[in-house]
Design an enzyme around this catalytic site. Structure first.
Site, PDB file in Angstrom:
ATOM      1  N   TYR A 188      12.578  58.680  32.267  1.00 18.59           N
ATOM      2  CA  TYR A 188      11.002  57.602  31.474  1.00 18.59           C
ATOM      3  C   TYR A 188      10.004  58.042  32.223  1.00 18.59           C
ATOM      4  O   TYR A 188       9.263  56.899  32.402  1.00 18.59           O
ATOM      5  CB  TYR A 188      11.636  55.783  32.707  1.00 18.59           C
ATOM      6  CG  TYR A 188      13.201  56.384  33.080  1.00 18.59           C
ATOM      7  CD1 TYR A 188      14.244  56.742  31.515  1.00 18.59           C
ATOM      8  CD2 TYR A 188      13.762  55.015  33.376  1.00 18.59           C
ATOM      9  CE1 TYR A 188      15.832  55.873  31.599  1.00 18.59           C
ATOM     10  CE2 TYR A 188      14.640  54.831  33.465  1.00 18.59           C
ATOM     11  CZ  TYR A 188      15.756  55.638  32.610  1.00 18.59           C
ATOM     12  OH  TYR A 188      17.197  54.694  32.716  1.00 18.59           O
ATOM     13  N   ARG A 189       9.160  59.108  30.970  1.00 25.90           N
ATOM     14  CA  ARG A 189       7.980  59.242  31.463  1.00 25.90           C
ATOM     15  C   ARG A 189       7.146  57.737  30.932  1.00 25.90           C
ATOM     16  O   ARG A 189       7.270  57.182  30.092  1.00 25.90           O
ATOM     17  CB  ARG A 189       7.417  60.679  30.790  1.00 25.90           C
ATOM     18  CG  ARG A 189       6.536  61.685  31.117  1.00 25.90           C
ATOM     19  CD  ARG A 189       6.933  62.722  30.434  1.00 25.90           C
ATOM     20  NE  ARG A 189       6.385  62.995  29.058  1.00 25.90           N
ATOM     21  CZ  ARG A 189       5.510  62.538  28.679  1.00 25.90           C
ATOM     22  NH1 ARG A 189       3.654  63.156  29.290  1.00 25.90           N
ATOM     23  NH2 ARG A 189       4.731  63.004  27.444  1.00 25.90           N
TER      24      ARG A 189
END
Length: 246
Positions: A188-189
């Site tokens: 979940y950058r």
């Protein structure tokens, strides 16, 4: 297994809805029997389960509720002229959140308005692998939390509003999650936790987000990066730096 928390309105009252979804590789009778022993509080019944083929399960995870009726070819039906927008943030929890803490978070979810939370429990086989055996170090945590925000409006005002909601709730979550550093999930950058300009301070900039994603494995990844890509050709806003930038 996932626990989904979402603010909803029921009978003109705002509340938080909890939903449990899971994929079990086996027959429904097997999972009902298993959870009756391991998680009786859930009260799983046969009518809560749907047996699917593998490709139907892909459709189901893609939010096709009628996965047994939809043809798999729908996965090829893409509309390049459509767009949706999202923001994801993440946390890891090491200690159980007590009832008072959950009540506080539920209240804040309703106040924020649209934020959703996805809880993924850890443990089992995952925790049997050492935290330094792979780059992923979070195997001993209780669970991962995804902060989820989606919207359709392409305007900058909408973007600013929804990003603000997401960041506000992220601050409310701080007392209940890991600290020093506050860990995050690489898939979940999240550019909010640090960005690398790839200048003379590249290593220090990368260390900010790198230790949140990879913990003590960050320095080993720097050594690998330095060995295979010493010129830092492959890079992005949150890539691993080379040791020459220390």
């Amino acid at each position: 297994m996932r626990l989904l928390l979402q603010p909803v309105t029921r009978n003109k009252m705002q509340t938080v809805r909890a939903s449990v979804v899971a994929l079990f590789l086996g027959k429904q009778d097997d999972v009902i029997s298993l959870l009756a022993k391991e998680f009786p509080e859930l009260g799983l019944k046969k009518e809560n389960c749907t047996e699917l083929t593998w490709i139907q399960s892909v459709l189901w995870w893609a939010n096709n509720d009628n996965a047994t009726e939809v043809k798999p070819e729908i996965l090829l039906d893409r509309n390049p002229d459509s767009a949706s927008f999202l923001k994801r943030k993440s946390d890891f929890v090491e200690k159980e959140i007590n009832k008072e803490g959950l009540d506080f978070l539920f209240k804040k979810m309703i106040e924020v308005g649209k934020i959703g939370l996805v809880f993924n429990p850890y443990g089992g086989k995952m925790s049997e692998i050492g935290t330094t055996e792979t780059p992923f170090p979070h195997r001993t945590k209780l669970y991962k939390v995804q902060h989820s925000m989606n919207w359709k409006d392409p305007g900058t005002e909408a973007e600013s509003g929804f990003l603000g909601q997401t960041r506000s709730f992220y601050s409310y979550m701080a007392p209940f999650v890991t600290k020093n550093p506050r860990h995050a999930y690489i898939n979940y950058r999240d550019l909010d936790i640090g960005v690398n300009s790839h200048g003379p301070n590249s290593y220090k900039e990368a260390e900010v987000y790198g230790r949140k994603y990879f913990g003590e494995n960050f320095d080993r990844l720097v050594k690998v990066k330095t060995a295979v890509d010493p010129q830092n050709f492959f890079r992005d806003e949150q890539s691993i730096p080379t040791s020459s930038s220390k």
